[in-house]
Design a protein around this motif. Structure first.
Motif, short mmCIF file in Angstrom:
data_model
loop_
_atom_site.label_atom_id
_atom_site.label_comp_id
_atom_site.label_asym_id
_atom_site.label_seq_id
_atom_site.Cartn_x
_atom_site.Cartn_y
_atom_site.Cartn_z
N TYR A 12 -17.35 45.15 39.71
CA TYR A 12 -16.78 46.35 39.09
C TYR A 12 -17.88 47.39 38.97
O TYR A 12 -18.96 47.11 38.44
CB TYR A 12 -16.21 46.06 37.70
N HIS B 204 -13.86 44.66 45.13
CA HIS B 204 -14.43 45.53 44.10
C HIS B 204 -13.43 46.57 43.63
O HIS B 204 -12.50 46.93 44.34
CB HIS B 204 -15.69 46.23 44.63
N GLU B 205 -13.64 47.01 42.40
CA GLU B 205 -12.89 48.12 41.84
C GLU B 205 -13.90 49.11 41.27
O GLU B 205 -14.98 48.72 40.79
CB GLU B 205 -11.94 47.65 40.73
N ALA C 140 -13.20 47.62 31.26
CA ALA C 140 -13.47 47.25 32.65
C ALA C 140 -13.74 45.75 32.78
O ALA C 140 -13.32 45.10 33.75
CB ALA C 140 -14.68 48.04 33.17
N LEU D 193 -12.14 42.86 35.23
CA LEU D 193 -12.98 42.02 36.08
C LEU D 193 -12.77 40.54 35.76
O LEU D 193 -12.70 39.69 36.65
CB LEU D 193 -14.44 42.41 35.87
N MET E 69 -20.92 43.43 37.22
CA MET E 69 -20.57 44.80 36.82
C MET E 69 -21.80 45.70 36.91
O MET E 69 -22.88 45.34 36.43
CB MET E 69 -20.01 44.82 35.40
#
Length: 612
Positions: free
Chosen positions: A369, A404-405, A516, A520, A530
């Motif tokens: 993330y 992934h974001e 977030a 994740l 992250m």
């Protein structure tokens, strides 16, 4: 360790099991038909109980009982009448509490345990002889207060006490309870569709008996003092009617009072408490048409190509998914395990267990993330550097096949929705959100919650209301909520909305990284990483020092949950104070240096540690 919000988890369970609407808001529990509100708190240590989490579950179970079983129409009609006084209402509430706890315990065995732990916390730990400290029934002349504090434990079906118990503690209180014994027995057997109305009638009967007994006591004292009649300057009201005790009368009152007590502490020692996360704005830009950003993105991608190439090397070496080949001992054939030769020689290992085979272990897949700070200071060169870094990271992660974001965070105030780059085109939708938030705040305030004390700066920096003035939240035009943006979602390969990265408003970093991290943590990959790109300190809390501490606490929770967290300072060293591992970048050349040197080494070392 889970990073899930405990009360939110309870809310999901309750919603599913009892078909109730559940709000996680504020710092007080209350209910109405088909709907409950439970406190939005994440830390329990300060409640001073060994079973604090279960106790809070008991609080939720109790309110579920009211939402499912209390006849609020009968209650509201009675509440509107002129027959009520504080003592009478307290008696009814204690009777109704015992009733709903009994039914809730019959529905769920776990609720029975939770409610028992809650009641035992309120009454105090038993001593070696199995007795409870008499703190809640003082041995003094306060017969009314003592009886009220004893009535709840006598009525509750889980973790309660008997009339005999209170007779031993205080003879006058015991006598008052014994006087109402028939009504107490009847209250503990109430059932049926008219239970609230029956409990109201029982409350009146108990009140009348107690009132008559107290009045006779007062007359007797007056006669003993040589007075002809009771001295009364209250317009003819009895002492029971004038009763104004504010001590918690039951376990749920006790928990609410304890939470409020901690909540009213100074900012520097108070747990960071937000009113609610349900009004946060989440916008998934990756699901929208980004055609207008194509040209700008192509130009930025070209500028980020060199950084991307360096990152590919780092991610390929340290993050890329592989299947680990693991030597497993204990087989009856294969290669001899040299570490077991001595044990075999002395006979402690059998011959069919001294061989090893190379087995394919669990896949070391990785999910990443990338979170970008989009606070007001992230403008100009900082915004450009952050965009280039995110684009380069996306290109490298995509090239390595790593899921992934990419997201960003800031805040928006209710009087700036039409001027905010992420919200202006959805003005009505977000203003409706603020209207709902205002209504929830007003409701919480009606239950005695000091809404201006929550961690977020709800309406800018208004002065505290003066004596007799209305709290500004009732008329506020500047409510504030976090905005969580998704620029490249897990399921999307279109990164063009990364061009939305810019400097906007405040930044509640602790809340953003937790938001977030939840996304994740929901991923199936074994390794979770992250990266947070930021240029400064959290801003937007009532006290920004409290906001900084909340960010530290949030990162500690995330790391303890098994997620690796790395900070990248954008023209700033501020990340050093919050992130266990961090780098600073002032330009694209720094990003290349970070990728080729420190980042590769750190990510690879953490991968080896996880594999070990």
């Amino acid at each position: 360790m889970s990073i899930d919000h405990e009360m939110a988890r309870v809310a999901r369970i309750v919603s599913a099991d009892q078909n109730l609407q559940v709000h996680v808001r504020g710092v007080m529990a209350f209910s109405k038909r088909g709907e409950i509100t439970i406190p939005n708190i994440e830390h329990y240590d300060w409640l001073g109980a060994r079973h604090a989490k279960r106790m809070l579950h008991g609080l939720s179970d109790h309110e579920c009982g009211h939402a499912s079983d209390t006849d609020f129409e009968s209650y509201e009609a009675w509440k509107a009448s002129k027959k009520r006084c504080k003592a009478l209402h307290t008696i009814w509430n204690l009777i109704e509490d015992g009733y709903v706890e009994r039914l809730q315990g019959e529905r769920y065995m776990g609720s029975r345990t939770n409610i028992r732990l809650m009641n035992e916390w309120f009454l105090g730990e038993k001593d070696e002889e199995g007795k409870t400290p008499p703190d809640h029934v003082r041995d003094d002349d306060d017969v009314i207060g003592g009886t009220m504090r004893a009535l709840g434990p006598v009525l509750t079906p889980h973790g309660g006490r008997t009339i005999e118990f209170y007779e031993d503690l205080n003879a006058d209180v015991g006598a008052m309870l014994r006087l109402c014994e028939d009504e107490i027995i009847e209250a503990k057997a109430v059932t049926g569709s008219q239970q609230t109305q029956q409990n109201i009638e029982l409350a009146h009967r108990i009140f009348d008996k107690m009132n008559e007994a107290v009045t006779e006591q007062d007359r007797a004292k007056a006669a003993a003092n040589g007075e002809v009649e009771i001295v009364d300057a209250s317009g003819g009201k009895s002492r029971l009617e004038r009763w104004t005790e504010n001590t918690p009368m039951c376990a749920t009152d006790g928990i609410n009072a304890r939470i409020m007590e901690v909540f009213d502490q100074p900012d520097e020692v108070r747990p960071y408490t937000m009113f609610s996360g349900e009004f946060d704005i989440v916008r998934d830009f990756s699901a929208e048409d980004q055609a207008d950003h194509t040209r700008a993105y192509d130009a930025a991608e070209s500028d980020a190509a060199e950084v991307s190439d360096a990152l590919v090397f780092a991610f390929e070496a340290a993050l890329k998914s592989t299947s680990m080949i693991v030597p497993v001992s204990g087989h009856d054939e294969g290669e001899v395990d040299p570490n077991l030769l001595v044990e075999y020689a002395v006979g402690s290992v059998p011959s069919d267990g001294m061989y090893i085979q190379l087995d394919e272990g669990e896949s070391d897949e990785t999910a990443v993330y990338v979170l970008a700070d989009c606070s007001g200071s992230m403008q100009g060169s900082k915004a450009m550097l952050c965009r280039h870094a995110c684009i380069a990271m996306h290109r490298a992660l995509r090239a390595c096949g790593i899921a992934h974001e990419m997201g960003g965070f800031t805040t928006v105030e209710s009087d700036r929705v039409d001027r905010h780059a992420w919200t202006h085109d959805r003005f009505k939708q977000y203003m409706d959100n603020f209207t709902a938030m205002r209504a929830a705040l007003v409701e919480a305030q009606s239950h005695g919650v000091a809404v201006e004390n929550f961690a977020r700066a709800l309406y800018g920096w208004w002065p505290d209301p003066g004596e007799g003035e209305v709290s500004p939240v009732l008329e506020a035009e500047e409510l504030m909520v976090p905005v969580h943006a998704i620029f490249k979602s897990w399921g999307s390969n279109d990164p063009r909305s990364l061009m939305h990265i810019t400097g906007l408003d405040m930044n509640l970093d602790g809340e953003a990284v937790m938001w977030a991290a939840h996304r994740l943590a929901a991923r199936h990959e074994r390794r979770k990483v992250m990266f947070v790109l930021s240029d400064g300190y959290p801003a937007g809390s009532r006290d920004n020092a409290q906001g900084s501490q909340h960010l530290k606490d949030s990162i500690a929770r995330i790391v303890a949950a098994g997620i690796e967290v790395y900070g990248i300072g954008i023209e700033s060293d501020a990340v050093e104070e919050f992130y266990p591992l961090w780098w600073r970048a002032d330009n694209a050349a720094d990003l290349i240096d970070i990728a080729m040197n420190g980042m590769t080494e750190v990510l690879a070392a953490n991968r080896k540690e996880r594999a070990r």
